[in-house]
Enzyme design. Structure first.
Site, PDB file in Angstrom:
ATOM      1  N   ASP A  32       0.854  -1.188   0.000  1.00 39.84           N
ATOM      2  CA  ASP A  32       0.000   0.000   0.000  1.00 39.84           C
ATOM      3  C   ASP A  32       0.893   1.242   0.000  1.00 39.84           C
ATOM      4  O   ASP A  32       1.900   1.306   0.692  1.00 39.84           O
ATOM      5  CB  ASP A  32      -0.914  -0.006   1.231  1.00 39.84           C
ATOM      6  N   ILE A  33       0.497   2.219  -0.814  1.00 36.32           N
ATOM      7  CA  ILE A  33       1.300   3.440  -0.952  1.00 36.32           C
ATOM      8  C   ILE A  33       1.263   4.284   0.315  1.00 36.32           C
ATOM      9  O   ILE A  33       2.154   5.117   0.537  1.00 36.32           O
ATOM     10  CB  ILE A  33       0.790   4.252  -2.176  1.00 36.32           C
ATOM     11  N   ASN A  89     -12.680  -2.941   2.958  1.00 37.37           N
ATOM     12  CA  ASN A  89     -13.523  -1.760   3.083  1.00 37.37           C
ATOM     13  C   ASN A  89     -14.570  -1.786   1.968  1.00 37.37           C
ATOM     14  O   ASN A  89     -14.242  -2.081   0.814  1.00 37.37           O
ATOM     15  CB  ASN A  89     -12.681  -0.489   2.987  1.00 37.37           C
ATOM     16  N   VAL A  98     -10.952   3.042  -3.363  1.00 32.02           N
ATOM     17  CA  VAL A  98     -10.666   2.526  -4.706  1.00 32.02           C
ATOM     18  C   VAL A  98     -11.698   1.444  -5.011  1.00 32.02           C
ATOM     19  O   VAL A  98     -11.771   0.422  -4.308  1.00 32.02           O
ATOM     20  CB  VAL A  98      -9.234   1.961  -4.808  1.00 32.02           C
ATOM     21  N   HIS A 102     -10.550  -5.193  -3.072  1.00 32.98           N
ATOM     22  CA  HIS A 102      -9.208  -5.605  -2.657  1.00 32.98           C
ATOM     23  C   HIS A 102      -9.222  -5.966  -1.186  1.00 32.98           C
ATOM     24  O   HIS A 102     -10.050  -5.474  -0.420  1.00 32.98           O
ATOM     25  CB  HIS A 102      -8.191  -4.493  -2.936  1.00 32.98           C
ATOM     26  N   HIS A 104      -7.033  -5.856   2.253  1.00 31.05           N
ATOM     27  CA  HIS A 104      -5.874  -5.293   2.958  1.00 31.05           C
ATOM     28  C   HIS A 104      -5.318  -6.365   3.891  1.00 31.05           C
ATOM     29  O   HIS A 104      -6.075  -6.990   4.639  1.00 31.05           O
ATOM     30  CB  HIS A 104      -6.279  -4.113   3.845  1.00 31.05           C
TER      31      HIS A 104
HETATM   32  P1  AMP Z   1      -9.608   1.388   0.275  1.00 32.02           P
HETATM   33  O1  AMP Z   1      -9.632   2.713   0.969  1.00 32.02           O
HETATM   34  O2  AMP Z   1     -10.004   0.231   1.110  1.00 32.02           O
HETATM   35  O3  AMP Z   1     -10.360   1.467  -1.040  1.00 32.02           O
HETATM   36  O4  AMP Z   1      -8.086   1.112  -0.053  1.00 32.02           O
HETATM   37  C1  AMP Z   1      -7.407   1.709  -1.106  1.00 32.02           C
HETATM   38  C2  AMP Z   1      -5.958   1.671  -0.750  1.00 32.02           C
HETATM   39  O5  AMP Z   1      -5.207   1.855  -1.935  1.00 32.02           O
HETATM   40  C3  AMP Z   1      -5.531   2.778   0.225  1.00 32.02           C
HETATM   41  O6  AMP Z   1      -5.009   2.184   1.406  1.00 32.02           O
HETATM   42  C4  AMP Z   1      -4.474   3.549  -0.558  1.00 32.02           C
HETATM   43  O7  AMP Z   1      -3.405   3.975   0.246  1.00 32.02           O
HETATM   44  C5  AMP Z   1      -4.030   2.530  -1.589  1.00 32.02           C
HETATM   45  N1  AMP Z   1      -3.483   3.052  -2.825  1.00 32.02           N
HETATM   46  C6  AMP Z   1      -3.982   4.041  -3.590  1.00 32.02           C
HETATM   47  N2  AMP Z   1      -3.212   4.229  -4.669  1.00 32.02           N
HETATM   48  C7  AMP Z   1      -2.190   3.335  -4.598  1.00 32.02           C
HETATM   49  C8  AMP Z   1      -1.069   3.028  -5.402  1.00 32.02           C
HETATM   50  N3  AMP Z   1      -0.800   3.682  -6.527  1.00 32.02           N
HETATM   51  N4  AMP Z   1      -0.250   2.033  -5.002  1.00 32.02           N
HETATM   52  C9  AMP Z   1      -0.495   1.365  -3.872  1.00 32.02           C
HETATM   53  N5  AMP Z   1      -1.540   1.608  -3.063  1.00 32.02           N
HETATM   54  C10 AMP Z   1      -2.369   2.577  -3.414  1.00 32.02           C
END
Ligand code: AMP
Length: 116
Positions: A32-33, A89, A98, A102, A104
């Protein structure tokens, strides 16, 4: 199948260079970024499913597989005994940002429950 134009599709398509910690025909896993724990990985199916709410019976195998991959990665990285947190989530109140389903995998520190 829903139209998927999220950042995760671009990552899976190789349009955004991202190192995969794990990948196979069904899913990929990457860091995760914005990590919320010392280890914070995302396990993402190659097939875009908008959210858990949009998952249907045909996704049963994929959903189960994502959890098994998460557990396998956690085992490989030494978190099986100490424990870890799996999160999916879902939609607004669930904190989803997003809209490509996915999992976590968070590890490396204790987690409280209920989460915030
Ligand atoms: P959610 O909020 O459950 O939809 O999780 C989306 C996750 O994607 C968040 O924890 C972000 O930090 C992560 N995220 C967004 N863009 C990127 C990226 N380019 N590379 C890795 N993680 C990302």
């Amino acid at each position: 199948m829903s139209q998927d134009t999220t950042i995760f599709s671009k990552i899976i398509a190789g349009e955004i260079p991202t190192e995969f910690v794990y990948e196979d025909d069904i899913c990929v896993a990457f860091n995760d970024i914005s990590p919320q724990a010392p280890t914070h990985l995302l396990i993402v199916p190659r097939e875009p499913i908008e959210s858990l709410d949009k998952a249907r019976n045909k996704h049963q195998e994929t959903l189960g597989y994502l959890l098994l991959v998460a557990a396998e990665i956690a085992r490989e990285q030494g978190f099986a005994e100490s424990g870890y947190r799996i999160v999916i989530n879902t939609n607004g109140d669930g904190g989803q940002t997003v809209f490509h389903l996915h999992v976590h995998l968070l590890a490396g520190r204790p987690f409280v429950f209920p989460p915030g």
